[in-house]
Design a protein around this motif. Sequence first.
Motif, mmCIF file in Angstrom:
data_model
loop_
_atom_site.group_PDB
_atom_site.id
_atom_site.type_symbol
_atom_site.label_atom_id
_atom_site.label_comp_id
_atom_site.label_asym_id
_atom_site.label_seq_id
_atom_site.Cartn_x
_atom_site.Cartn_y
_atom_site.Cartn_z
ATOM 1 N N TYR A 199 1.120 -1.377 -0.214
ATOM 2 C CA TYR A 199 0.123 0.135 0.177
ATOM 3 C C TYR A 199 1.043 1.098 -0.043
ATOM 4 O O TYR A 199 0.231 2.458 -0.472
ATOM 5 C CB TYR A 199 -1.001 -0.323 0.827
ATOM 6 C CG TYR A 199 -0.139 -0.679 2.657
ATOM 7 C CD1 TYR A 199 -0.303 0.451 3.222
ATOM 8 C CD2 TYR A 199 -0.742 -1.707 3.431
ATOM 9 C CE1 TYR A 199 0.764 0.139 4.687
ATOM 10 C CE2 TYR A 199 0.280 -1.892 4.231
ATOM 11 C CZ TYR A 199 0.503 -0.766 5.455
ATOM 12 O OH TYR A 199 0.954 -1.839 5.735
ATOM 13 N N MET A 200 1.612 1.112 -0.105
ATOM 14 C CA MET A 200 3.146 2.096 0.551
ATOM 15 C C MET A 200 4.202 2.317 -1.311
ATOM 16 O O MET A 200 4.417 3.433 -1.454
ATOM 17 C CB MET A 200 3.489 2.412 1.320
ATOM 18 C CG MET A 200 3.203 2.620 2.975
ATOM 19 S SD MET A 200 2.787 4.088 2.901
ATOM 20 C CE MET A 200 3.683 4.976 2.568
ATOM 21 N N GLU A 201 3.827 1.249 -1.709
ATOM 22 C CA GLU A 201 3.615 1.636 -3.490
ATOM 23 C C GLU A 201 3.683 2.442 -4.426
ATOM 24 O O GLU A 201 2.397 3.350 -4.185
ATOM 25 C CB GLU A 201 3.881 0.542 -3.996
ATOM 26 C CG GLU A 201 4.543 -0.920 -3.326
ATOM 27 C CD GLU A 201 6.277 -1.344 -3.589
ATOM 28 O OE1 GLU A 201 6.577 -0.524 -4.429
ATOM 29 O OE2 GLU A 201 6.709 -1.330 -2.188
ATOM 30 N N PRO A 202 3.955 3.154 -5.309
ATOM 31 C CA PRO A 202 4.077 4.058 -6.345
ATOM 32 C C PRO A 202 2.581 3.829 -6.585
ATOM 33 O O PRO A 202 2.164 2.614 -7.096
ATOM 34 C CB PRO A 202 4.773 4.489 -7.310
ATOM 35 C CG PRO A 202 6.180 3.953 -6.546
ATOM 36 C CD PRO A 202 5.171 2.770 -5.530
ATOM 37 N N LEU A 235 -5.637 -16.002 -1.251
ATOM 38 C CA LEU A 235 -5.561 -16.094 0.228
ATOM 39 C C LEU A 235 -4.178 -14.907 0.701
ATOM 40 O O LEU A 235 -3.304 -14.913 0.601
ATOM 41 C CB LEU A 235 -5.674 -16.823 0.660
ATOM 42 C CG LEU A 235 -6.554 -18.423 0.076
ATOM 43 C CD1 LEU A 235 -5.940 -19.455 0.566
ATOM 44 C CD2 LEU A 235 -7.533 -18.393 0.327
ATOM 45 N N GLN A 236 -5.288 -14.237 1.936
ATOM 46 C CA GLN A 236 -4.253 -13.598 2.644
ATOM 47 C C GLN A 236 -3.169 -12.882 2.206
ATOM 48 O O GLN A 236 -1.976 -12.492 1.909
ATOM 49 C CB GLN A 236 -3.497 -13.890 3.808
ATOM 50 C CG GLN A 236 -4.524 -14.754 4.471
ATOM 51 C CD GLN A 236 -4.278 -15.792 6.064
ATOM 52 O OE1 GLN A 236 -2.973 -16.226 5.838
ATOM 53 N NE2 GLN A 236 -4.938 -16.042 6.583
ATOM 54 N N LEU A 237 -4.190 -12.217 1.025
ATOM 55 C CA LEU A 237 -3.044 -11.009 -0.065
ATOM 56 C C LEU A 237 -3.174 -9.899 0.602
ATOM 57 O O LEU A 237 -3.663 -9.335 0.856
ATOM 58 C CB LEU A 237 -3.355 -11.515 -1.345
ATOM 59 C CG LEU A 237 -3.321 -12.788 -2.025
ATOM 60 C CD1 LEU A 237 -3.775 -12.495 -3.101
ATOM 61 C CD2 LEU A 237 -1.743 -13.054 -2.260
ATOM 62 N N ASP A 238 -2.136 -9.000 0.431
ATOM 63 C CA ASP A 238 -2.253 -7.922 0.967
ATOM 64 C C ASP A 238 -1.810 -6.605 0.174
ATOM 65 O O ASP A 238 -1.553 -5.368 0.174
ATOM 66 C CB ASP A 238 -1.095 -7.217 1.885
ATOM 67 C CG ASP A 238 -0.806 -8.050 3.217
ATOM 68 O OD1 ASP A 238 -2.125 -8.433 3.446
ATOM 69 O OD2 ASP A 238 0.431 -7.885 4.204
ATOM 70 N N LEU A 294 -8.247 -10.281 1.115
ATOM 71 C CA LEU A 294 -7.195 -8.889 0.744
ATOM 72 C C LEU A 294 -6.803 -7.543 0.779
ATOM 73 O O LEU A 294 -8.055 -7.423 1.640
ATOM 74 C CB LEU A 294 -7.610 -9.500 -0.610
ATOM 75 C CG LEU A 294 -7.971 -10.760 -1.883
ATOM 76 C CD1 LEU A 294 -8.108 -10.669 -3.309
ATOM 77 C CD2 LEU A 294 -6.556 -12.011 -1.844
ATOM 78 N N GLY A 295 -5.776 -7.612 1.136
ATOM 79 C CA GLY A 295 -5.436 -5.787 1.087
ATOM 80 C C GLY A 295 -6.329 -4.468 -0.105
ATOM 81 O O GLY A 295 -6.819 -3.848 1.057
ATOM 82 N N GLN A 312 -6.672 -1.450 2.340
ATOM 83 C CA GLN A 312 -6.966 -0.223 0.567
ATOM 84 C C GLN A 312 -8.396 -0.514 0.428
ATOM 85 O O GLN A 312 -8.472 -0.823 0.402
ATOM 86 C CB GLN A 312 -6.405 -0.911 -0.372
ATOM 87 C CG GLN A 312 -6.553 0.225 -1.494
ATOM 88 C CD GLN A 312 -5.619 1.395 -1.559
ATOM 89 O OE1 GLN A 312 -5.306 1.785 -0.709
ATOM 90 N NE2 GLN A 312 -5.946 2.077 -1.690
ATOM 91 N N LYS A 313 -8.800 0.395 1.241
ATOM 92 C CA LYS A 313 -10.208 0.849 1.560
ATOM 93 C C LYS A 313 -10.390 1.340 -0.166
ATOM 94 O O LYS A 313 -12.109 0.848 -0.520
ATOM 95 C CB LYS A 313 -10.747 2.310 2.503
ATOM 96 C CG LYS A 313 -10.464 2.398 3.830
ATOM 97 C CD LYS A 313 -11.535 0.603 4.088
ATOM 98 C CE LYS A 313 -10.514 -0.006 5.702
ATOM 99 N NZ LYS A 313 -10.723 -1.213 5.435
#
Length: 154
Positions: free
Chosen positions: A30-33, A66-69, A92-93, A134-135
């Motif tokens: 979530y902090m990637e470009p 499964l359980q991916l961010d 998932l994220g 990530q909303k």
Amino acid sequence: GGGGAEPATSATVLGVVVSHLDMRDTRPTYMEPRANPSGGDWALERSGALLADGSDQLVVDSVRFLQLDSNGVLLSGYNRAATVAHCEFSSLGQSAVASWGFTDGMLSNEGLRGDFPRGTSIVHNWCHDIGLLQKQSSFYFQAITAEATVGSNV
């Protein structure tokens, strides 16, 4: 191809099948470009546990994400007749499936080069507990994409 001009880099992989796998436990992204794929405030990164760019007739069948961010599947740029079917997306994220092409440049939103997903089929999938990090997330997100079919998903 699926009609229209072929992209400048028309090298493709034909008929790849990804089937009966578990993809799980990726690192947070979530902090990637990010970029804005269309007008508005939705931002997305071009990444996923399964990233396809330059595929023709890709089939993703009976895969558990499964359980991916990050995102589960990302169809980026040129992809024709891709199918994502009978998959489970859980915890998932971000988004389960995203489809995002390229336009011809900053001054034009035209897709005349054909560098975008076309003829995608997203069917018979089960998706739950997404957007944990990530909303701005969804089961299926599309931008600069043509002729997608989405149906019979839960």
